[in-house]
Enzyme design. Structure first.
Site, PDB file in Angstrom:
ATOM      1  N   THR A  35     -15.288  -0.816 -14.630  1.00 52.74           N
ATOM      2  CA  THR A  35     -15.177  -1.890 -13.637  1.00 52.74           C
ATOM      3  C   THR A  35     -15.519  -3.230 -14.289  1.00 52.74           C
ATOM      4  OG1 THR A  35     -15.942  -2.726 -11.485  1.00 52.74           O
ATOM      5  CG2 THR A  35     -17.526  -1.410 -12.760  1.00 52.74           C
TER       6      THR A  35
ATOM      7  N   GLN B 223     -15.052   2.193  -6.246  1.00 55.90           N
ATOM      8  CA  GLN B 223     -14.294   1.075  -5.672  1.00 55.90           C
ATOM      9  C   GLN B 223     -12.817   1.463  -5.578  1.00 55.90           C
ATOM     10  OE1 GLN B 223     -15.805  -2.964  -7.450  1.00 55.90           O
ATOM     11  NE2 GLN B 223     -16.051  -1.388  -8.998  1.00 55.90           N
TER      12      GLN B 223
ATOM     13  N   TYR C 244       0.823  -1.224   0.000  1.00 55.50           N
ATOM     14  CA  TYR C 244       0.000   0.000   0.000  1.00 55.50           C
ATOM     15  C   TYR C 244       0.848   1.262   0.000  1.00 55.50           C
ATOM     16  CZ  TYR C 244      -4.097  -2.804  -0.053  1.00 55.50           C
ATOM     17  OH  TYR C 244      -5.053  -3.694  -0.483  1.00 55.50           O
TER      18      TYR C 244
ATOM     19  N   CYS D 168      -6.805   2.450  13.071  1.00 54.63           N
ATOM     20  CA  CYS D 168      -6.160   1.608  14.106  1.00 54.63           C
ATOM     21  C   CYS D 168      -6.991   0.342  14.286  1.00 54.63           C
ATOM     22  CB  CYS D 168      -6.101   2.382  15.434  1.00 54.63           C
ATOM     23  SG  CYS D 168      -5.475   1.367  16.791  1.00 54.63           S
TER      24      CYS D 168
ATOM     25  N   VAL E  25      -9.379   3.419  -4.617  1.00 58.34           N
ATOM     26  CA  VAL E  25      -8.845   3.908  -3.336  1.00 58.34           C
ATOM     27  C   VAL E  25      -7.946   5.130  -3.557  1.00 58.34           C
ATOM     28  CG1 VAL E  25      -9.084   1.694  -2.169  1.00 58.34           C
ATOM     29  CG2 VAL E  25      -6.992   2.157  -3.471  1.00 58.34           C
TER      30      VAL E  25
ATOM     31  N   HIS F 274     -14.482   0.956  -0.900  1.00 55.49           N
ATOM     32  CA  HIS F 274     -13.370   0.047  -0.561  1.00 55.49           C
ATOM     33  C   HIS F 274     -12.261   0.767   0.188  1.00 55.49           C
ATOM     34  CE1 HIS F 274     -14.596  -2.905  -3.994  1.00 55.49           C
ATOM     35  NE2 HIS F 274     -15.374  -2.992  -2.937  1.00 55.49           N
TER      36      HIS F 274
ATOM     37  N   CYS G 229      -0.567   3.982  17.131  1.00 53.37           N
ATOM     38  CA  CYS G 229      -1.823   4.684  16.824  1.00 53.37           C
ATOM     39  C   CYS G 229      -1.769   6.065  17.496  1.00 53.37           C
ATOM     40  CB  CYS G 229      -3.010   3.885  17.379  1.00 53.37           C
ATOM     41  SG  CYS G 229      -4.531   4.843  17.456  1.00 53.37           S
TER      42      CYS G 229
ATOM     43  N   CYS H  11      -8.311   0.385  18.109  1.00 55.84           N
ATOM     44  CA  CYS H  11      -9.369   1.273  18.661  1.00 55.84           C
ATOM     45  C   CYS H  11     -10.229   1.906  17.582  1.00 55.84           C
ATOM     46  CB  CYS H  11      -8.722   2.369  19.516  1.00 55.84           C
ATOM     47  SG  CYS H  11      -7.869   3.636  18.548  1.00 55.84           S
TER      48      CYS H  11
ATOM     49  N   ALA I 285     -12.136   5.712 -20.940  1.00 55.56           N
ATOM     50  CA  ALA I 285     -12.968   6.577 -20.081  1.00 55.56           C
ATOM     51  C   ALA I 285     -12.733   8.057 -20.365  1.00 55.56           C
ATOM     52  CB  ALA I 285     -12.659   6.265 -18.618  1.00 55.56           C
TER      53      ALA I 285
HETATM   54  C1  BV8 Z   1     -17.491  -8.876   1.440  1.00 58.60           C
HETATM   55  C2  BV8 Z   1      -9.000  -3.344  -1.869  1.00 58.60           C
HETATM   56  C3  BV8 Z   1     -18.679  -9.855   3.217  1.00 58.60           C
HETATM   57  C4  BV8 Z   1      -8.331  -2.084  -2.043  1.00 58.60           C
HETATM   58  C5  BV8 Z   1     -10.734  -4.503  -2.997  1.00 58.60           C
HETATM   59  C6  BV8 Z   1     -20.838 -12.605  -3.207  1.00 58.60           C
HETATM   60  C7  BV8 Z   1     -21.379 -11.651  -2.350  1.00 58.60           C
HETATM   61  C8  BV8 Z   1     -20.584 -10.975  -1.433  1.00 58.60           C
HETATM   62  C9  BV8 Z   1     -19.199 -11.238  -1.384  1.00 58.60           C
HETATM   63  C10 BV8 Z   1     -18.659 -12.174  -2.229  1.00 58.60           C
HETATM   64  C11 BV8 Z   1     -19.465 -12.855  -3.140  1.00 58.60           C
HETATM   65  N1  BV8 Z   1     -18.665 -13.711  -3.813  1.00 58.60           N
HETATM   66  C12 BV8 Z   1     -17.398 -13.573  -3.388  1.00 58.60           C
HETATM   67  C13 BV8 Z   1     -17.358 -12.663  -2.412  1.00 58.60           C
HETATM   68  C14 BV8 Z   1     -16.150 -12.261  -1.678  1.00 58.60           C
HETATM   69  C15 BV8 Z   1     -15.408 -11.106  -2.336  1.00 58.60           C
HETATM   70  C16 BV8 Z   1     -15.441 -11.125  -3.831  1.00 58.60           C
HETATM   71  O1  BV8 Z   1     -16.250 -10.467  -4.463  1.00 58.60           O
HETATM   72  N2  BV8 Z   1     -14.521 -11.875  -4.405  1.00 58.60           N
HETATM   73  C17 BV8 Z   1     -14.435 -11.916  -5.860  1.00 58.60           C
HETATM   74  C18 BV8 Z   1     -12.981 -11.861  -6.288  1.00 58.60           C
HETATM   75  C19 BV8 Z   1     -15.155 -13.174  -6.321  1.00 58.60           C
HETATM   76  N3  BV8 Z   1     -15.944  -9.850  -1.867  1.00 58.60           N
HETATM   77  C20 BV8 Z   1     -15.498  -9.362  -0.702  1.00 58.60           C
HETATM   78  O2  BV8 Z   1     -14.719  -9.951   0.007  1.00 58.60           O
HETATM   79  C21 BV8 Z   1     -16.041  -8.017  -0.248  1.00 58.60           C
HETATM   80  N4  BV8 Z   1     -16.471  -8.130   1.109  1.00 58.60           N
HETATM   81  O3  BV8 Z   1     -18.157  -9.455   0.643  1.00 58.60           O
HETATM   82  O4  BV8 Z   1     -17.683  -8.937   2.779  1.00 58.60           O
HETATM   83  C22 BV8 Z   1     -19.012  -9.528   4.609  1.00 58.60           C
HETATM   84  C23 BV8 Z   1     -20.329  -9.674   5.007  1.00 58.60           C
HETATM   85  C24 BV8 Z   1     -20.655  -9.393   6.312  1.00 58.60           C
HETATM   86  C25 BV8 Z   1     -19.661  -8.974   7.197  1.00 58.60           C
HETATM   87  C26 BV8 Z   1     -18.350  -8.830   6.782  1.00 58.60           C
HETATM   88  C27 BV8 Z   1     -18.008  -9.124   5.490  1.00 58.60           C
HETATM   89  C28 BV8 Z   1     -14.960  -6.935  -0.235  1.00 58.60           C
HETATM   90  C29 BV8 Z   1     -14.513  -6.614  -1.605  1.00 58.60           C
HETATM   91  C30 BV8 Z   1     -13.488  -5.455  -1.562  1.00 58.60           C
HETATM   92  C31 BV8 Z   1     -12.118  -6.012  -1.686  1.00 58.60           C
HETATM   93  N5  BV8 Z   1     -11.146  -4.949  -1.851  1.00 58.60           N
HETATM   94  N6  BV8 Z   1      -9.797  -3.623  -3.058  1.00 58.60           N
HETATM   95  C32 BV8 Z   1      -7.311  -2.155  -3.083  1.00 58.60           C
HETATM   96  O5  BV8 Z   1      -6.280  -2.819  -2.873  1.00 58.60           O
HETATM   97  O6  BV8 Z   1      -7.578  -1.482  -4.072  1.00 58.60           O
HETATM   98  S1  BV8 Z   1     -11.404  -5.056  -4.441  1.00 58.60           S
HETATM   99  C33 BV8 Z   1     -10.561  -4.465  -5.801  1.00 58.60           C
HETATM  100  O7  BV8 Z   1     -11.332  -4.879  -6.934  1.00 58.60           O
HETATM  101  C34 BV8 Z   1     -10.459  -2.969  -5.952  1.00 58.60           C
HETATM  102  O8  BV8 Z   1     -11.157  -2.244  -4.983  1.00 58.60           O
HETATM  103  C35 BV8 Z   1     -11.103  -2.751  -7.313  1.00 58.60           C
HETATM  104  O9  BV8 Z   1     -11.605  -1.487  -7.512  1.00 58.60           O
HETATM  105  C36 BV8 Z   1     -12.121  -3.783  -7.261  1.00 58.60           C
HETATM  106  C37 BV8 Z   1     -12.853  -4.105  -8.502  1.00 58.60           C
HETATM  107  O10 BV8 Z   1     -11.955  -4.178  -9.565  1.00 58.60           O
HETATM  108  P1  BV8 Z   1     -12.190  -3.133 -10.773  1.00 58.60           P
HETATM  109  O11 BV8 Z   1     -12.185  -1.775 -10.204  1.00 58.60           O
HETATM  110  O12 BV8 Z   1     -13.373  -3.556 -11.548  1.00 58.60           O
HETATM  111  O13 BV8 Z   1     -10.847  -3.317 -11.565  1.00 58.60           O
HETATM  112  P2  BV8 Z   1     -10.484  -4.481 -12.605  1.00 58.60           P
HETATM  113  O14 BV8 Z   1      -9.016  -4.412 -12.836  1.00 58.60           O
HETATM  114  O15 BV8 Z   1     -11.104  -5.768 -12.158  1.00 58.60           O
HETATM  115  O16 BV8 Z   1     -11.251  -4.044 -13.953  1.00 58.60           O
HETATM  116  C38 BV8 Z   1     -10.847  -2.874 -14.631  1.00 58.60           C
HETATM  117  C39 BV8 Z   1     -11.930  -2.561 -15.640  1.00 58.60           C
HETATM  118  O17 BV8 Z   1     -11.613  -1.312 -16.257  1.00 58.60           O
HETATM  119  C40 BV8 Z   1     -12.035  -3.585 -16.746  1.00 58.60           C
HETATM  120  O18 BV8 Z   1     -13.409  -3.860 -17.012  1.00 58.60           O
HETATM  121  C41 BV8 Z   1     -11.407  -2.881 -17.960  1.00 58.60           C
HETATM  122  O19 BV8 Z   1     -12.010  -3.271 -19.182  1.00 58.60           O
HETATM  123  C42 BV8 Z   1     -11.727  -1.448 -17.662  1.00 58.60           C
HETATM  124  N7  BV8 Z   1     -10.771  -0.475 -18.230  1.00 58.60           N
HETATM  125  C43 BV8 Z   1      -9.421  -0.584 -18.284  1.00 58.60           C
HETATM  126  N8  BV8 Z   1      -8.908   0.541 -18.841  1.00 58.60           N
HETATM  127  C44 BV8 Z   1      -9.950   1.361 -19.109  1.00 58.60           C
HETATM  128  C45 BV8 Z   1     -11.146   0.718 -18.729  1.00 58.60           C
HETATM  129  N9  BV8 Z   1     -12.360   1.277 -18.883  1.00 58.60           N
HETATM  130  C46 BV8 Z   1     -12.395   2.512 -19.425  1.00 58.60           C
HETATM  131  N10 BV8 Z   1     -11.304   3.205 -19.817  1.00 58.60           N
HETATM  132  C47 BV8 Z   1     -10.072   2.665 -19.681  1.00 58.60           C
HETATM  133  N11 BV8 Z   1      -8.990   3.356 -20.085  1.00 58.60           N
END
Ligand code: BV8
Length: 231
Positions: free
Chosen positions: A172, A88, A53, A113, A90, A105, A132, A116, A215
Site C-alpha cells: 500500500t 483496502q 465497477y 441499497c 475490494v 473499503h 433493490c 434502505c 509480494a
Molecule cells: C474518510 C474505493 C471521512 C474502492 C477507496 C485525513 C484523514 C481522514 C480522511 C482524509 C484525510 N485526508 C484526506 C482525506 C480524505 C480521503 C483521502 O485519504 N484522500 C487521499 C487521496 C488524500 N479519505 C477518505 O475519503 C476516506 N473517508 O476519510 O471519511 C468521514 C468521517 C466521518 C464521517 C464520514 C466520512 C475513504 C477512503 C476510501 C476511498 N476508497 N477505494 C475502489 O474503487 O477500490 S481508496 C483506494 O485507495 C483503494 O481502496 C485502495 O486500496 C486505496 C489505497 O491505495 P493502495 O491500495 O495503497 O494502492 P496504490 O495504487 O496507491 O499503491 C499500490 C502500492 O503497492 C504501492 O506502494 C506499490 O509500490 C505497491 N506495489 C505494486 N506492486 C506490488 C506492490 N507491492 C508489492 N508487490 C507488488 N507486486
C-alpha cells in the site's frame, strides 16, 4: 508476539493481474477519482460509476489468488495468536485463498441499497435501474467506500491495532486515510512495525522494518520466518 494486524493494499493483488491505483498508467491514470469514486460522482452519473465497477468486478472475478494471498491465509490459520487482516482491496482474493479479511473499503462482490441500506451479493453487472431486492427502490450501488465516506469496521480495526504486538503494511502506498494513519496508531500502542512493498511508500519512515520486493516472493518468506519455532 501474540497479536498481529496486517493492512494490505492494491500491491497485494498486483501479481494476480489486478491494477493498482497509483502506479504509472494504472487506475487513477485512466479514471478521475472525482468521476468514479465519490458519492457526488454516483449522483451525477450513476451509469458511469456502475460501468467502472462492473469492469473491476469482471476483472476481479477472473483473477486468482497469488502466493502472497495464500501465505496470509496460512498465517491466519497457523499463527498461535490472533491475526487481523485489514484490506483496502475490494477484490475477493484473500477469501479465495481461505483467509477472512476485514474489507474496510467495501467489496466488489457486495451491493447496497442507497435508500434502505439492504446489502446483498452483487450481480456481475449492476445498472442504475436495478430495483433493490428489499424495498424495490432503483437506488442500488456497489457496496464500496468512496472518498468522503466512512470506512467499514473502524472501531474493530482500531481496537485490534491498539492491542497488537506487530503491525505490518503490505502493498500500500500510504496515501489514503484513515488507513495511512494506522501505522502511527500501532507505534503509539507500542507495536513493532514492518512494511512489505515493492518500493518505499509515503509512510515508510514510520516503520521499524522494511522488506522490499514483489509480494508473491516476500510475503511467503516473511510468513515462513514468523511461523518458525523460536529457538
Ligand atoms: C474518510 C474505493 C471521512 C474502492 C477507496 C485525513 C484523514 C481522514 C480522511 C482524509 C484525510 N485526508 C484526506 C482525506 C480524505 C480521503 C483521502 O485519504 N484522500 C487521499 C487521496 C488524500 N479519505 C477518505 O475519503 C476516506 N473517508 O476519510 O471519511 C468521514 C468521517 C466521518 C464521517 C464520514 C466520512 C475513504 C477512503 C476510501 C476511498 N476508497 N477505494 C475502489 O474503487 O477500490 S481508496 C483506494 O485507495 C483503494 O481502496 C485502495 O486500496 C486505496 C489505497 O491505495 P493502495 O491500495 O495503497 O494502492 P496504490 O495504487 O496507491 O499503491 C499500490 C502500492 O503497492 C504501492 O506502494 C506499490 O509500490 C505497491 N506495489 C505494486 N506492486 C506490488 C506492490 N507491492 C508489492 N508487490 C507488488 N507486486
Amino acid at each position: 508476539m501474540e497479536r498481529i494486524v496486517i493492512l494490505s493494499g492494491a500491491g497485494l493483488s498486483a501479481e494476480s493481474g489486478l491494477d493498482t491505483f497509483r502506479d504509472a498508467g494504472k487506475l487513477w491514470a485512466q479514471y478521475r477519482i472525482e468521476d468514479v469514486a465519490t458519492p457526488e460522482a454516483f449522483a451525477r452519473d450513476p451509469a458511469l460509476v456502475h460501468r467502472f465497477y462492473n469492469m473491476r468486478r469482471a476483472q476481479a472475478a477472473s483473477a486468482r489468488p497469488n502466493p502472497a494471498h495464500r501465505a496470509l491465509a496460512r498465517l491466519q490459520a497457523d499463527w498461535p495468536g490472533e491475526v487481523t487482516l485489514v484490506t483496502q482491496n475490494v477484490d475477493g482474493l484473500l477469501e479465495a485463498a481461505g483467509a477472512s479479511p476485514i474489507h474496510m473499503h467495501g467489496a466488489l462482490s457486495r451491493a447496497i441499497c442507497a435508500a434502505c441500506s439492504y446489502r446483498w451479493d452483487a450481480p456481475a453487472e449492476m445498472s442504475p435501474d436495478d430495483p433493490c431486492p428489499a424495498c424495490t427502490a432503483p437506488a442500488t450501488r456497489p457496496d464500496i467506500v468512496w472518498f468522503g465516506e466512512m470506512p467499514h469496521e473502524m472501531e474493530r480495526i482500531l481496537s485490534a491495532i491498539h492491542s497488537c504486538d506487530l503491525f505490518a503494511a503490505i502493498g500500500t502506498s500510504g496515501q489514503v486515510y484513515p488507513a495511512a494513519g494506522f501505522v502511527e496508531e500501532a507505534r503509539r500502542s507500542g507495536a513493532e512495525t514492518a512494511e512489505l512493498n515493492l518500493t518505499n511508500s509515503d509512510m515508510s519512515r514510520a516503520f521499524d522494518a522494511h522488506i522490499t520486493g514483489p509480494a508473491s516472493n516476500i510475503v511467503p518468506a516473511w510468513v515462513e520466518a514468523l511461523l518458525q519455532p523460536k529457538r
